[in-house]
Design a protein around this motif. Structure first.
Motif, short mmCIF file in Angstrom:
data_model
loop_
_atom_site.label_atom_id
_atom_site.label_comp_id
_atom_site.label_asym_id
_atom_site.label_seq_id
_atom_site.Cartn_x
_atom_site.Cartn_y
_atom_site.Cartn_z
N THR A 42 0.86 -1.18 0.00
CA THR A 42 0.00 0.00 0.00
C THR A 42 0.90 1.23 0.00
O THR A 42 2.12 1.12 -0.19
CB THR A 42 -0.97 -0.01 1.20
OG1 THR A 42 -1.90 1.07 1.06
CG2 THR A 42 -0.24 0.13 2.53
N ASP A 43 0.31 2.38 0.21
CA ASP A 43 1.05 3.65 0.27
C ASP A 43 2.25 3.51 1.21
O ASP A 43 2.10 3.06 2.35
CB ASP A 43 0.09 4.72 0.76
CG ASP A 43 0.76 6.04 1.09
OD1 ASP A 43 1.89 6.27 0.65
OD2 ASP A 43 0.12 6.84 1.80
N SER A 44 3.42 3.90 0.73
CA SER A 44 4.65 3.73 1.53
C SER A 44 4.57 4.45 2.87
O SER A 44 5.17 4.00 3.85
CB SER A 44 5.86 4.22 0.74
OG SER A 44 5.78 5.62 0.51
N LYS A 45 3.83 5.56 2.93
CA LYS A 45 3.74 6.32 4.18
C LYS A 45 2.98 5.54 5.26
O LYS A 45 3.10 5.85 6.45
CB LYS A 45 3.07 7.68 3.94
CG LYS A 45 3.86 8.60 3.01
CD LYS A 45 3.22 9.97 2.86
CE LYS A 45 1.92 9.92 2.06
NZ LYS A 45 2.12 9.51 0.65
N ALA A 46 2.18 4.57 4.85
CA ALA A 46 1.41 3.78 5.81
C ALA A 46 2.14 2.52 6.26
O ALA A 46 1.61 1.75 7.06
CB ALA A 46 0.06 3.40 5.18
N LEU A 47 3.35 2.31 5.76
CA LEU A 47 4.11 1.10 6.06
C LEU A 47 5.30 1.41 6.95
O LEU A 47 5.91 2.48 6.85
CB LEU A 47 4.61 0.46 4.76
CG LEU A 47 3.54 0.03 3.76
CD1 LEU A 47 4.19 -0.36 2.43
CD2 LEU A 47 2.73 -1.13 4.31
N SER A 48 5.66 0.46 7.79
CA SER A 48 6.86 0.62 8.60
C SER A 48 8.10 0.46 7.72
O SER A 48 8.04 -0.17 6.65
CB SER A 48 6.89 -0.44 9.70
OG SER A 48 7.12 -1.72 9.13
N PRO A 49 9.24 1.02 8.15
CA PRO A 49 10.47 0.83 7.36
C PRO A 49 10.80 -0.64 7.12
O PRO A 49 11.23 -1.00 6.02
CB PRO A 49 11.54 1.51 8.23
CG PRO A 49 10.80 2.53 9.02
CD PRO A 49 9.44 1.93 9.29
N ALA A 133 3.52 0.49 -5.45
CA ALA A 133 4.85 -0.10 -5.64
C ALA A 133 5.87 0.99 -5.95
O ALA A 133 7.00 0.97 -5.45
CB ALA A 133 4.80 -1.12 -6.77
N ALA A 134 5.47 1.96 -6.79
CA ALA A 134 6.38 3.07 -7.10
C ALA A 134 6.70 3.88 -5.85
O ALA A 134 7.85 4.29 -5.64
CB ALA A 134 5.75 3.96 -8.18
N SER A 135 5.70 4.10 -5.01
CA SER A 135 5.95 4.89 -3.79
C SER A 135 6.92 4.17 -2.87
O SER A 135 7.79 4.80 -2.26
CB SER A 135 4.63 5.20 -3.07
OG SER A 135 4.13 4.09 -2.35
N VAL A 136 6.81 2.85 -2.77
CA VAL A 136 7.72 2.08 -1.90
C VAL A 136 9.14 2.10 -2.45
O VAL A 136 10.11 2.34 -1.71
CB VAL A 136 7.21 0.63 -1.75
CG1 VAL A 136 8.28 -0.26 -1.11
CG2 VAL A 136 5.94 0.60 -0.91
N LEU A 137 9.30 1.87 -3.75
CA LEU A 137 10.65 1.87 -4.34
C LEU A 137 11.31 3.24 -4.21
O LEU A 137 12.49 3.36 -3.89
CB LEU A 137 10.60 1.44 -5.80
CG LEU A 137 10.19 0.00 -6.08
CD1 LEU A 137 10.35 -0.31 -7.56
CD2 LEU A 137 10.98 -1.00 -5.25
N ALA A 138 10.54 4.30 -4.47
CA ALA A 138 11.10 5.65 -4.38
C ALA A 138 11.49 5.97 -2.93
O ALA A 138 12.56 6.53 -2.68
CB ALA A 138 10.11 6.67 -4.91
N LYS A 139 10.62 5.62 -2.00
CA LYS A 139 10.89 5.91 -0.59
C LYS A 139 12.13 5.16 -0.09
O LYS A 139 12.99 5.76 0.58
CB LYS A 139 9.66 5.52 0.24
CG LYS A 139 9.83 5.58 1.75
CD LYS A 139 9.95 6.99 2.24
CE LYS A 139 9.93 7.05 3.78
NZ LYS A 139 10.44 8.34 4.27
N GLN A 140 12.23 3.89 -0.41
CA GLN A 140 13.38 3.11 0.06
C GLN A 140 14.68 3.60 -0.57
O GLN A 140 15.71 3.68 0.10
CB GLN A 140 13.16 1.63 -0.23
CG GLN A 140 12.15 0.96 0.68
CD GLN A 140 12.53 1.06 2.15
OE1 GLN A 140 11.98 1.90 2.87
NE2 GLN A 140 13.46 0.24 2.60
#
Length: 198
Positions: A42-49, A133-140
């Motif tokens: 889901t949205d990267s902001k809603a996920l733990s590191p 998926a794009a938000s997670v890859l960009a955030k990481q």
């Protein structure tokens, strides 16, 4: 008849005081959606590191294509944050092996530099797995870069706040002044007068 190629695109770091804005573009085949949804994408902001870290190899293995793009702090100061964010997104899209037939952009603002078909999607990082998926890859990718940059620019706590305007970061800016990778156009309210550059 060949299937249309859909790419989700999202950015991270738009509101930071330091460093580049990152974007990712992801193309997910239909069969990737169930396993990624089951893994909690889901949205990267809603996920733990830790959860984001676990998702990265799943996303890159399941995606038929993915790419990253960025725009520097200097780009942001020169162009403004919206144009620089669009530049990062465009760079990610251009690095895909094939131009997508349709780009799904998170938010309400269209990607003005993209000449192909696109559609904006409010809260797209919660509603579309390719955007999530794009938000997670960009955030990481951005967070990993900030950890490395924290060693080059000690004293700002970059490894703790990833360049956002926390109290810790603002205090360090007042004490140390901005470094070469700070977004000077963002610092007017933080710095009341000129400071020496580190």
């Amino acid at each position: 008849m060949p299937q249309r190629v859909l790419a989700g695109v999202d950015e991270v770091g738009r509101g930071c005081l330091f460093g580049p804005v990152f974007a990712a573009a992801v193309v997910l085949p239909g069969q990737a959606k169930a396993p990624l949804a089951a893994a909690g994408l889901t949205d990267s902001k809603a996920l733990s590191p830790r959860h984001r870290q676990r998702l990265v190899p799943l996303i890159t293995a399941q995606a038929s294509a993915w790419a990253l793009g960025q725009a520097s702090a200097a780009d942001i100061d020169r162009l403004g944050i919206r144009a620089a964010t669009e530049m990062a997104m465009l760079r990610a899209l251009q690095r895909l092996p094939k131009a997508p037939d349709l780009v799904l952009v998170d938010g309400v603002l269209p990607l003005r530099m993209w000449r192909g078909r696109q559609r904006t999607l409010v809260h797209g990082d919660r509603r579309c797995l390719a955007i999530a998926a794009a938000s997670v890859l960009a955030k990481q990718a951005r967070d990993a870069l900030l950890v490395r940059l924290a060693e080059r620019f000690p004293g700002y706590g970059l490894e703790r706040h990833a360049g956002y305007g926390t109290a810790l970061h603002r205090e360090a800016l007042v004490r140390l002044g901005p470094c070469s990778l700070h977004r000077l156009s963002f610092l007017g309210k933080v710095l009341s007068g000129p400071r020496a550059s580190c």
